[in-house]
Design a protein around this motif. Structure first.
Motif, PDB file in Angstrom:
ATOM      1  N   TYR A 119       0.840  -1.196   0.000  1.00  9.83           N
ATOM      2  CA  TYR A 119       0.000   0.000   0.000  1.00  9.83           C
ATOM      3  C   TYR A 119       0.883   1.257   0.000  1.00  9.83           C
ATOM      4  O   TYR A 119       0.601   2.236  -0.706  1.00  9.83           O
ATOM      5  CB  TYR A 119      -0.917  -0.014   1.223  1.00  9.83           C
ATOM      6  N   ALA A 120       1.984   1.205   0.760  1.00 14.85           N
ATOM      7  CA  ALA A 120       2.892   2.355   0.807  1.00 14.85           C
ATOM      8  C   ALA A 120       3.478   2.629  -0.582  1.00 14.85           C
ATOM      9  O   ALA A 120       3.649   3.778  -0.983  1.00 14.85           O
ATOM     10  CB  ALA A 120       4.002   2.095   1.816  1.00 14.85           C
ATOM     11  N   PRO A 130       8.906   5.145  -1.143  1.00 13.03           N
ATOM     12  CA  PRO A 130       7.762   4.698  -0.334  1.00 13.03           C
ATOM     13  C   PRO A 130       8.112   4.639   1.156  1.00 13.03           C
ATOM     14  O   PRO A 130       9.262   4.414   1.515  1.00 13.03           O
ATOM     15  CB  PRO A 130       7.472   3.291  -0.841  1.00 13.03           C
ATOM     16  N   LYS A 131       7.089   4.837   1.987  1.00 12.37           N
ATOM     17  CA  LYS A 131       7.286   4.621   3.430  1.00 12.37           C
ATOM     18  C   LYS A 131       7.613   3.144   3.615  1.00 12.37           C
ATOM     19  O   LYS A 131       7.018   2.303   2.941  1.00 12.37           O
ATOM     20  CB  LYS A 131       5.983   4.897   4.174  1.00 12.37           C
ATOM     21  N   LYS A 217      -3.117   8.297  10.686  1.00 10.80           N
ATOM     22  CA  LYS A 217      -4.006   9.030   9.761  1.00 10.80           C
ATOM     23  C   LYS A 217      -3.310  10.271   9.197  1.00 10.80           C
ATOM     24  O   LYS A 217      -3.466  10.610   8.030  1.00 10.80           O
ATOM     25  CB  LYS A 217      -5.273   9.465  10.505  1.00 10.80           C
ATOM     26  N   SER A 218      -2.500  10.907  10.064  1.00 10.09           N
ATOM     27  CA  SER A 218      -1.913  12.183   9.655  1.00 10.09           C
ATOM     28  C   SER A 218      -0.942  12.034   8.487  1.00 10.09           C
ATOM     29  O   SER A 218      -0.701  12.984   7.764  1.00 10.09           O
ATOM     30  CB  SER A 218      -1.212  12.845  10.854  1.00 10.09           C
ATOM     31  N   THR A 219      -0.374  10.841   8.285  1.00  6.44           N
ATOM     32  CA  THR A 219       0.603  10.678   7.186  1.00  6.44           C
ATOM     33  C   THR A 219       0.159   9.637   6.163  1.00  6.44           C
ATOM     34  O   THR A 219       0.895   9.359   5.215  1.00  6.44           O
ATOM     35  CB  THR A 219       1.966  10.199   7.738  1.00  6.44           C
ATOM     36  N   GLY A 220      -0.974   8.990   6.398  1.00  6.66           N
ATOM     37  CA  GLY A 220      -1.408   7.925   5.469  1.00  6.66           C
ATOM     38  C   GLY A 220      -0.791   6.575   5.806  1.00  6.66           C
ATOM     39  O   GLY A 220      -0.887   5.626   5.017  1.00  6.66           O
TER      40      GLY A 220
END
Ligand code: PLP
Length: 417
Positions: A119-120, A130-131, A217-220
Motif C-alpha cells: 500500500y505504501a 515509499p514509506k 491518519k496524519s501521514t497515510g
C-alpha cells in the motif's frame, strides 16, 4: 498406544520444539477434556483460545460432517460458495470491506505486513521513496515466521533467528511519548495487539490506541491490529478494538475462527485493498470449503454467545480480583471478557500454580513467565468459574502467605478508588 510409548516415540521422531505436559488427551465434550486414564479436566485454556465453543459442539460437528462429505478442498484457482459468504459476515461485524483467508495467525500477520508495504508503494507511485518503516510494540507476539518474528518485541523468540526483516522499530508498551518520538513520515504501519496475549494479558491503553490512530491518519500510514487471540468474541464484543471506538485499517484474526480447524483472515478497507492484484499473494490451503463452512457456523453461534461472554467474564474477573486481594503473591488481575490474566510475584509461583491446578483437573497455562492465563470457552458457566476459583484459592493458599482481613480491606478500598 500408552502415554509412555507416545512420549518415547515423539522423542525419537519429532523436532524438539515443545515441552509438553505429560497428559494424553483422547476426547472432549463441552468445557471438559478426558485423558487416556479416563481422568476429566475442566478446560480453561481452550487450546490457547481456539476452542471457543468448547469441544464437540453439535452444530459444528453437523457442519463438519455435511461439508466433509461434499467437498474439502479445491485450491484458490476455482470458486466455492463459502469464502464470499464468510467474508460478508466478517466485514459486517468488523465494519471493514474485504477479507483474505489463510491457515494460521502468523500467516495472517505476514499478509498484513505485505499489504502495508504494498500500500505504501501504491501511495508513492509519483517517484517519492515509499514509506517502509514499521512500528511494533515491546513485549508483543505476532507469530513464528520471519515477518511476524521481526515485529515480535520479545528477544527470546527473535534472537535465535537473527537477522530478521529490516525496518522495524519497537515502541515502549503504552508509552505515548515514545510512540510520538519514533513516528515520522517514513512509517508505513503501526502494528499492535489490542490486548497482548503472550505478553501477559495486557490491554492497550485508550490513549495509546487513539494516538496511534491519529498519527497514522496524519501521514497515510496504516493502523494494523492483531486480534488473533483477543478477537472474535473473546472480550464480549466481536473485536476488542470495538471497546475503544477506534477503527483500524487492517485486522488479523485466526484462533477460534473455524472452531478448531486451521483458518486465519486479514480484514481491511477497500482503499487498502487496491494495493493487491492477482498473483501478489496467495495460499494453497487457505479458505478451503470445509474450514469456511465451519467458520460461518462459528460466527453465527459466536454472536448469540456475546451477552453470556460479557456476563461470565465480569463475574470471573470479580472473583479473580477477590483472590488477588486475599493472597499476597498476586500482583495484578488484567484483561477483558473471557481473556483474563493473573500476574503472580514470581515465575516459579506461576509454574507451581499451573501444575497444581492440572493435578486438580483444571487446565490453564502460564504466559510471560509470571502470568496465569485464562481463556475458557465462551460456553463456560458460573459453576465452572466457581470451581476454578475454589481450586485456585486452595493452591494459592498452599504456597503463599495470605493477607490479613485488614490488608484485604485496605487493598479492596484502594482498587475501588
Ligand atoms: C496475538 C497473536 N498473534 C499471532 C499469533 C500466531 O498465531 P499462530 O500460532 O496461529 O501462527 C498468536 C498465537 O498465539 C497470537 O496470540
Amino acid at each position: 498406544m500408552s502415554l509412555a510409548s507416545v512420549i518415547r516415540s515423539e522423542q525419537k521422531v519429532l523436532l524438539p520444539t515443545y515441552d509438553r505436559h505429560k497428559i494424553l488427551f483422547e476426547r472432549g465434550r463441552g468445557v471438559y477434556l478426558w485423558d487416556s486414564r479416563g481422568r476429566r479436566y475442566l478446560d480453561f485454556l481452550s487450546g490457547i483460545g481456539v476452542n471457543a465453543l468448547g469441544h464437540g459442539h453439535p452444530a459444528i460437528q453437523a457442519t463438519l460432517k455435511r461439508q466433509a462429505g461434499r467437498l474439502i478442498h479445491t485450491s484458490n484457482l476455482f470458486f466455492h460458495k463459502y469464502q464470499a459468504e464468510l467474508a460478508v459476515q466478517l466485514t459486517r461485524i468488523s465494519d471493514l470491506d474485504r477479507a483474505f483467508f489463510c491457515n494460521s495467525g502468523t500467516e495472517a500477520w505476514e499478509g498484513a505486513l505485505k499489504l502495508a508495504r504494498s500500500y505504501a508503494r501504491v501511495q508513492n507511485s509519483n517517484g517519492h521513496k515509499p514509506k517502509w518503516r514499521i512500528l511494533a510494540l515491546d513485549n508483543s507476539f505476532h507469530g513464528r515466521t520471519f515477518g511476524s518474528l521481526a515485529t515480535t518485541g520479545q528477544a527470546k523468540y527473535r534472537d535465535p533467528f537473527a537477522p530478521l526483516l529490516p525496518g522495524v522499530s519497537f515502541v515502549k508498551f503504552n508509552d505515548t511519548e515514545d510512540l510520538q518520538r519514533r513516528f515520522d513520515g517514513s512509517v508505513c504501519a503501526i502494528c499492535l495487539e489490542t490486548i497482548q496475549g503472550e505478553g501477559g494479558i495486557r490491554p492497550i491503553s485508550p490513549e495509546f490506541l487513539q494516538l496511534a490512530r491519529k498519527l497514522s491518519k496524519s501521514t497515510g500510514a496504516l493502523l494494523i491490529l492483531d486480534e488473533i487471540q483477543c478477537g472474535l468474541g473473546r472480550t464480549g464484543r466481536s473485536f476488542a478494538y470495538q471497546h475503544y471506538g477506534v477503527q483500524p485499517d487492517i485486522v488479523t484474526v485466526a484462533k477460534p475462527l473455524a472452531a478448531g480447524l486451521p483458518l486465519g483472515a486479514i480484514l481491511t478497507t477497500n482503499r487498502v485493498a487496491t494495493a493487491m492484484h492477482p498473483g501478489m499473494h496467495g495460499t494453497t490451503f487457505g479458505g478451503g470449503p470445509l474450514a469456511c463452512a465451519v467458520a460461518i457456523q462459528f460466527l453465527h453461534l459466536m454472536e448469540k454467545l456475546m451477552p453470556q461472554v460479557r456476563e461470565t467474564g465480569e463475574y470471573f474477573r470479580a472473583q479473580l480480583e477477590w483472590l488477588g486481594a486475599k493472597h499476597n503473591g498476586v500482583r495484578e488481575v488484567r484483561g477483558m471478557g473471557l481473556m483474563l490474566g493473573m500476574e503472580l510475584d514470581s515465575a516459579d509461583a506461576a509454574k507451581r500454580v499451573v501444575n497444581q491446578l492440572l493435578e486438580r483437573g483444571i487446565l490453564i497455562n502460564r504466559t510471560n513467565e509470571t502470568v496465569l492465563r485464562f481463556l475458557p470457552p465462551y460456553i463456560v458457566e458460573k459453576k465452572h468459574i466457581d470451581q476454578v476459583i475454589r481450586e485456585l484459592d486452595a493452591v494459592l493458599s498452599s504456597g503463599s502467605s495470605m493477607r490479613t482481613a485488614r490488608q484485604i480491606q485496605k487493598s479492596t478500598a484502594r482498587s475501588q478508588r
